[in-house]
Write an enzyme that holds these catalytic residues in place. Structure first.
Site, PDB file in Angstrom:
ATOM      1  N   HIS A   1       0.794  -1.235   0.000  1.00  0.00           N
ATOM      2  CA  HIS A   1       0.000   0.000   0.000  1.00  0.00           C
ATOM      3  C   HIS A   1       0.822   1.279   0.000  1.00  0.00           C
ATOM      4  O   HIS A   1       0.267   2.364  -0.154  1.00  0.00           O
ATOM      5  CB  HIS A   1      -0.963   0.025   1.188  1.00  0.00           C
TER       6      HIS A   1
HETATM    7  C1  UD1 Z   1      -2.313   5.732   5.146  1.00  0.00           C
HETATM    8  C2  UD1 Z   1      -1.028   6.313   5.772  1.00  0.00           C
HETATM    9  C3  UD1 Z   1       0.026   5.234   5.892  1.00  0.00           C
HETATM   10  C4  UD1 Z   1      -0.526   3.989   6.560  1.00  0.00           C
HETATM   11  C5  UD1 Z   1      -1.765   3.517   5.800  1.00  0.00           C
HETATM   12  C6  UD1 Z   1      -2.354   2.258   6.388  1.00  0.00           C
HETATM   13  C7  UD1 Z   1      -0.634   8.683   5.277  1.00  0.00           C
HETATM   14  C8  UD1 Z   1       0.199   9.639   4.523  1.00  0.00           C
HETATM   15  N1  UD1 Z   1      -0.482   7.386   4.965  1.00  0.00           N
HETATM   16  O1  UD1 Z   1      -2.029   5.443   3.778  1.00  0.00           O
HETATM   17  O2  UD1 Z   1       1.098   5.728   6.646  1.00  0.00           O
HETATM   18  O3  UD1 Z   1       0.445   2.963   6.575  1.00  0.00           O
HETATM   19  O4  UD1 Z   1      -2.720   4.579   5.828  1.00  0.00           O
HETATM   20  O5  UD1 Z   1      -3.398   1.758   5.601  1.00  0.00           O
HETATM   21  O6  UD1 Z   1      -1.395   9.088   6.136  1.00  0.00           O
HETATM   22  N2  UD1 Z   1      -9.224   4.681   0.705  1.00  0.00           N
HETATM   23  C9  UD1 Z   1     -10.425   4.003   0.572  1.00  0.00           C
HETATM   24  N3  UD1 Z   1     -11.075   3.602   1.702  1.00  0.00           N
HETATM   25  C10 UD1 Z   1     -10.574   3.846   2.946  1.00  0.00           C
HETATM   26  C11 UD1 Z   1      -9.351   4.546   3.062  1.00  0.00           C
HETATM   27  C12 UD1 Z   1      -8.689   4.950   1.934  1.00  0.00           C
HETATM   28  O7  UD1 Z   1     -10.899   3.758  -0.533  1.00  0.00           O
HETATM   29  O8  UD1 Z   1     -11.207   3.446   3.934  1.00  0.00           O
HETATM   30  C13 UD1 Z   1      -8.510   5.148  -0.516  1.00  0.00           C
HETATM   31  C14 UD1 Z   1      -8.620   6.645  -0.623  1.00  0.00           C
HETATM   32  O9  UD1 Z   1      -9.667   7.034  -1.403  1.00  0.00           O
HETATM   33  C15 UD1 Z   1      -7.296   7.042  -1.244  1.00  0.00           C
HETATM   34  C16 UD1 Z   1      -6.362   5.931  -0.843  1.00  0.00           C
HETATM   35  O10 UD1 Z   1      -7.141   4.857  -0.359  1.00  0.00           O
HETATM   36  O11 UD1 Z   1      -7.386   7.064  -2.645  1.00  0.00           O
HETATM   37  C17 UD1 Z   1      -5.346   6.409   0.159  1.00  0.00           C
HETATM   38  O12 UD1 Z   1      -5.903   6.657   1.436  1.00  0.00           O
HETATM   39  P1  UD1 Z   1      -5.087   7.514   2.535  1.00  0.00           P
HETATM   40  O13 UD1 Z   1      -5.730   7.408   3.846  1.00  0.00           O
HETATM   41  O14 UD1 Z   1      -4.860   8.852   2.013  1.00  0.00           O
HETATM   42  O15 UD1 Z   1      -3.653   6.831   2.593  1.00  0.00           O
HETATM   43  P2  UD1 Z   1      -3.223   5.302   2.724  1.00  0.00           P
HETATM   44  O16 UD1 Z   1      -2.647   4.878   1.432  1.00  0.00           O
HETATM   45  O17 UD1 Z   1      -4.297   4.434   3.301  1.00  0.00           O
END
Ligand code: UD1
Length: 356
Positions: free
Chosen positions: A202
């Site tokens: 991820h």
């Molecule tokens: C975040 C953290 C990372 C952690 C990870 C665990 C930051 C910079 N990164 O990364 O350190 O290891 O979480 O999972 O804070 N999304 C969904 N559903 C959800 C959550 C996210 O579809 O419930 C999608 C969002 O739309 C987005 C992507 O996942 O496109 C990224 O989500 P985001 O929370 O920004 O960062 P992570 O990659 O999850």
């Protein structure tokens, strides 16, 4: 003592669970969920399964660019902290939620306590590294999981309020995964003990880069055993956007599944021949349970796992990943470098002596 704890992303729920339990025995905790992770499989199931109290407030911030996501959290948290006026704010790990919580509190002169302080990858291209460095320098109490973390802080001139408390993820692992591993999760995915790999991907550096993601997927099809791969929503979106889903069907036995709950993840991990991951926390969980780890990055914050011979760093290089999957010999010794599984109590004691 009145403590505001701020969480928002999956790994923070796992870290907060034992601290909430210990803190609420003697103090008032107001639990704030930023809503960074909002899918039930990424959030709600962890609260239910780990027995975390329902958040007192959910800010519902959701996804966005780093600036937009962090800014929206910052505004909402600031309002809340003014209203609640806590004795301190507790933040966890290295996500945008951690940064927003730490910054909002520090600007209001409310002391910040950071759980998992002092970790460094020394790679400033990682958003998490920026978050860690900034929050550590804003914090009054730095709760370190390892001696390496303490040294990292000392090297940056941070010496006041630094406490070695051990790793809260070990508390959660011991509390919820004591005793023999259940075979239900393995049966559900049709795999047998030690005859499959568990994979997770991820990190932005891997999942947002088509070449690196393709190299990882190609490796997963060539490791010679079935691969159970719970796919993070961000990675799922990118696999589709980059047209990489078809690679999975070209060979091997890669079983892409939706994100799984904590208990099933741990059961799948304990049964696996090895873990292939770019997660930070899972490198340690593999170590806790004596499962060989192959890390799909070029550096790690959890350097002890590599130094002790349990983890190898292979980047996103197909050949190196395949070679590492074929060489799973590990040493017999697995010293307790992450503490004794009672980090949460040590955190509450440190909060009391600092802020009461
Ligand atoms: C975040 C953290 C990372 C952690 C990870 C665990 C930051 C910079 N990164 O990364 O350190 O290891 O979480 O999972 O804070 N999304 C969904 N559903 C959800 C959550 C996210 O579809 O419930 C999608 C969002 O739309 C987005 C992507 O996942 O496109 C990224 O989500 P985001 O929370 O920004 O960062 P992570 O990659 O999850």
């Amino acid at each position: 003592m009145k403590v505001v704890s701020i969480v928002g992303a999956r790994p923070q729920f796992i870290k907060a669970a034992p601290v909430c339990r210990a803190l609420r025995q003697r103090h008032d905790e107001i639990l704030v969920h930023t809503g960074q992770h909002y899918d039930r499989a990424m959030s709600g199931v962890f609260f239910d399964e780990l027995g975390i109290p329902a958040p007192d407030v959910n800010l519902g911030v959701g996804s966005g660019t780093h600036g937009a996501q962090t800014a929206e959290m910052l505004v909402a948290i600031e309002g809340l902290l003014i209203e609640i006026a806590p004795d301190c704010v507790l933040v966890y790990g290295d996500t945008n939620t951690t940064l927003a919580g730490g910054l909002a509190a520090a600007k209001l002169d409310i002391p910040v306590a950071h759980v998992e302080a002092g970790l460094r990858s020394f790679d400033r291209r990682m958003p998490e590294e920026i978050n860690r460095v900034v929050v550590d320098h804003l914090s009054r109490l730095l709760l370190c999981p390892t001696p390496t973390a303490v040294e990292n802080l000392h090297r940056e001139g941070v010496t006041d309020g630094v406490e070695l408390v051990g790793d809260v993820m070990l508390d959660t692992a011991r509390y919820h995964a004591d005793g023999p591993a259940s075979s239900e999760a393995l049966d559900a995915f049709g795999v047998s003990p030690r005859d499959y790999f568990l994979a997770t991907v991820h990190r932005a550096g891997n999942s947002d880069d088509p070449a690196r993601l393709a190299a990882i997927v190609r490796a997963l099809t060539r490791v010679g055993k079935p691969v159970v791969w719970p796919v993070h929503p961000r990675t799922a979106k990118n696999l589709a956007a980059f047209g990489l889903e078809s690679l999975v069907r070209e060979g091997g036995d890669v079983r892409m599944v939706d994100p799984v709950a904590y208990g099933s993840t741990i059961a799948l991990l304990r049964g696996a021949a090895a873990l292939l991951t770019d997660s930070g926390g899972m490198q340690k969980e593999a170590y806790f349970f004596g499962v060989p780890c192959i890390t799909l990055r070029d550096e790690t914050e959890w350097i002890e796992t590599v130094e002790l011979g349990w983890n190898v760093l292979v980047g996103a290089d197909t050949e190196r990943i395949v070679a590492a999957a074929g060489d799973l010999a590990r040493p017999a010794a697995r010293p307790d470098v992450y503490g004794d599984g009672h980090a949460a109590e040590a955190i509450v004691t440190a909060l009391e002596s600092c802020f009461m």
